[in-house]
Design an enzyme around this catalytic site. Structure first.
Site, PDB file in Angstrom:
ATOM      1  N   TYR A 121      31.976  31.608  46.630  1.00 29.11           N
ATOM      2  CA  TYR A 121      33.036  31.369  45.637  1.00 29.11           C
ATOM      3  C   TYR A 121      34.181  30.581  46.249  1.00 29.11           C
ATOM      4  O   TYR A 121      34.690  29.633  45.636  1.00 29.11           O
ATOM      5  CB  TYR A 121      33.551  32.694  45.075  1.00 29.11           C
ATOM      6  CG  TYR A 121      34.785  32.519  44.203  1.00 29.11           C
ATOM      7  CD1 TYR A 121      34.713  31.794  43.015  1.00 29.11           C
ATOM      8  CD2 TYR A 121      36.019  33.063  44.578  1.00 29.11           C
ATOM      9  CE1 TYR A 121      35.843  31.616  42.217  1.00 29.11           C
ATOM     10  CE2 TYR A 121      37.147  32.886  43.784  1.00 29.11           C
ATOM     11  CZ  TYR A 121      37.058  32.164  42.607  1.00 29.11           C
ATOM     12  OH  TYR A 121      38.168  31.983  41.831  1.00 29.11           O
ATOM     13  N   SER A 124      38.334  27.094  25.354  1.00 26.85           N
ATOM     14  CA  SER A 124      38.063  27.933  24.182  1.00 26.85           C
ATOM     15  C   SER A 124      38.760  29.282  24.270  1.00 26.85           C
ATOM     16  O   SER A 124      38.895  29.980  23.266  1.00 26.85           O
ATOM     17  CB  SER A 124      36.554  28.138  23.997  1.00 26.85           C
ATOM     18  OG  SER A 124      35.986  28.771  25.131  1.00 26.85           O
ATOM     19  N   ARG A 125      39.216  29.650  25.474  1.00 28.33           N
ATOM     20  CA  ARG A 125      39.892  30.945  25.640  1.00 28.33           C
ATOM     21  C   ARG A 125      40.711  30.926  26.931  1.00 28.33           C
ATOM     22  O   ARG A 125      40.685  29.972  27.693  1.00 28.33           O
ATOM     23  CB  ARG A 125      38.873  32.089  25.679  1.00 28.33           C
ATOM     24  CG  ARG A 125      37.882  32.001  26.845  1.00 28.33           C
ATOM     25  CD  ARG A 125      36.940  33.204  26.883  1.00 28.33           C
ATOM     26  NE  ARG A 125      36.060  33.218  25.717  1.00 28.33           N
ATOM     27  CZ  ARG A 125      34.853  32.659  25.698  1.00 28.33           C
ATOM     28  NH1 ARG A 125      34.379  32.056  26.772  1.00 28.33           N
ATOM     29  NH2 ARG A 125      34.119  32.691  24.612  1.00 28.33           N
ATOM     30  N   GLY A 126      41.456  31.987  27.153  1.00 24.90           N
ATOM     31  CA  GLY A 126      42.135  32.197  28.423  1.00 24.90           C
ATOM     32  C   GLY A 126      43.203  31.170  28.745  1.00 24.90           C
ATOM     33  O   GLY A 126      43.924  30.673  27.872  1.00 24.90           O
ATOM     34  N   GLY A 135      36.966  24.190  29.495  1.00 23.98           N
ATOM     35  CA  GLY A 135      37.070  25.640  29.374  1.00 23.98           C
ATOM     36  C   GLY A 135      38.242  26.081  28.521  1.00 23.98           C
ATOM     37  O   GLY A 135      38.869  27.101  28.787  1.00 23.98           O
ATOM     38  N   GLY A 156      42.967  28.060  29.773  1.00 24.72           N
ATOM     39  CA  GLY A 156      42.747  26.734  29.194  1.00 24.72           C
ATOM     40  C   GLY A 156      43.282  26.643  27.780  1.00 24.72           C
ATOM     41  O   GLY A 156      43.946  25.665  27.411  1.00 24.72           O
TER      42      GLY A 156
END
Length: 408
Positions: free
Chosen positions: A168, A19-21, A17, A23
């Site tokens: 969740y 690709s953004r944020g 993960g 990560g």
């Protein structure tokens, strides 16, 4: 910000993960040391609403001083994970660090959570973390400073963290249970730890509440500190702020999206949501709005105030229809249409099917629209039940902000 020390120079990090944020932030922090970064994520083409792809992230990593390998990976697919691991080993000669960052979320109750969403959360958070760890561990065992870092919370069994989003919580705690088990299983061989933010972190999903968040830099700095430690430092459930305090960081305003603004506490930490609600009320984010009581009672007064601030601009920003199912002293059904025309509000069932249904006590409803109780904190404490689009529920804070500024 925590200064880079060069300890990760030459290390290969496999980050899901990324690709953004958070990560990507961890990837860029390590890249500044000259690390090799495997960006294992699904986004190969630009998303209309979400920033970045594995390829744009790879460009940023290399611009920061690292080497990058972009891999299209759905971590639920064992074959895709295995192929990415092999590509990483072929390109960089091994893997030293695994960061299990990829995650799926749906903050919905048992009856409101489709099984497809349950399968997604369990598949990504629990199974994906387990599969990726299983396939990377043989390579970590060959590393001089092997680490697994799961971005998951402490295992807090207070029921308040289960009752509003059981699926969740089970899925996210699955990541934490991987830490608990693998840390002991590979003690002395691989450091296995968990890291969780003390406050909400600014991401695309949290854009509506960004002023109440910290940037992903705080998690990147904390992760860097953990991954710089020796492999015998293992089995810990860490919180970003605590990690950085140990590193001597004292100024946390530097991580705030808006310095000085009250911060939204993250889920799963020891403090009960009920006390967090009280804390946020004391912060006084909104001016306490008050309306003159009318013959229709406090709820009618609130809706009179709402009618006074809704307009076409707010409708364009929101695009949602709300149904309020109120209990308690002033029980009844009310609706708020912020999807058509200049908006409308009134008593009874919504003429058009609601996008989100919000159930709560009438006194809490009045507090919420008076700026004394935030929807996010009402939800976390169990005072607010939500069926439907959670994002639309959060958008109500814009309306409440308008009401407060108008001091209705």
């Amino acid at each position: 910000m925590l200064q880079n020390t060069g300890k990760l120079a030459g290390c290969t990090l496999f980050i899901t993960g990324a690709s953004r944020g958070i990560g990507k932030a961890i990837a860029l922090k390590a890249a500044r040391d000259g690390a090799n970064i495997v960006i294992a994520a699904k986004t190969a083409e630009a998303h209309p609403k979400l920033p970045g792809t594995i390829y744009t992230a790879a460009q940023e990593v290399e611009a920061a001083g690292g080497k990058a390998l972009a891999c299209i990976v759905d971590i639920r697919d064992e074959q895709q994970v295995g192929d990415a691991v092999q590509k990483a080993v072929d390109k960089f000669g091994g893997i030293d660090i695994l960061v299990n960052n990829a995650s799926a979320i749906s903050l919905t109750g048992t009856l409101e959570t489709p099984l497809k969403k349950v399968d997604l959360m369990l598949g990504v958070n629990l199974r994906g973390t387990y599969v990726t760890s299983k396939l990377v561990i043989p390579h970590l065992l060959k590393s001089r400073s092997p680490h697994i870092l799961n971005l998951s919370p402490p295992l807090n069994l207070n029921p308040v963290w289960f009752k509003n989003h059981t699926a969740y919580t089970m899925a996210k705690y699955g990541m934490s249970m991987c830490v608990l088990g693998m840390a002991e299983e590979f003690r002395g061989q691989i450091a296995v730890n968990a890291l969780w933010p003390k406050t909400a972190i600014q991401t695309a999903a949290m854009d509506i509440l960004s002023k109440q968040c910290r940037t992903s830099d705080i998690m990147a700095d904390a992760a860097y500190a953990v991954l710089s430690r020796p492999k015998h430092y293992t089995g810990h459930f860490l919180v970003d702020e605590d990690v950085l305090k140990e590193q001597g960081v004292r100024d946390f305003e530097q991580y705030a999206v808006q310095p000085g603004h009250p911060l939204l506490p993250d889920f799963f930490l020891d403090e009960a949501p009920e006390s967090l609600v009280e804390q946020m009320e004391q912060h006084g984010k909104y001016t306490n709005a008050s309306a003159e009581p009318s013959s229709g009672g406090p709820i009618e007064s609130t809706f009179n105030a709402i009618r006074g601030v809704i307009n076409e601009d707010l409708v364009k920003l929101t695009q949602g229809i709300y149904q309020f199912d109120l209990s308690g002293e002033n029980k009844g059904l009310w609706f708020l249409d912020l999807k058509s025309g200049a908006g409308s509000a009134g008593q009874g069932q919504s003429p058009v099917k609601a996008d989100v249904v919000m159930a709560m006590d009438s006194s809490d409803f009045s507090k919420m629209f008076a700026g004394k109780l935030k929807p996010t904190m009402a939800f976390m404490s169990g005072k607010l039940k939500i069926k439907g689009d959670m994002t639309l529920a959060l958008k109500l804070e814009k309306l409440m902000g308008r009401m407060s500024k108008a001091k209705l």
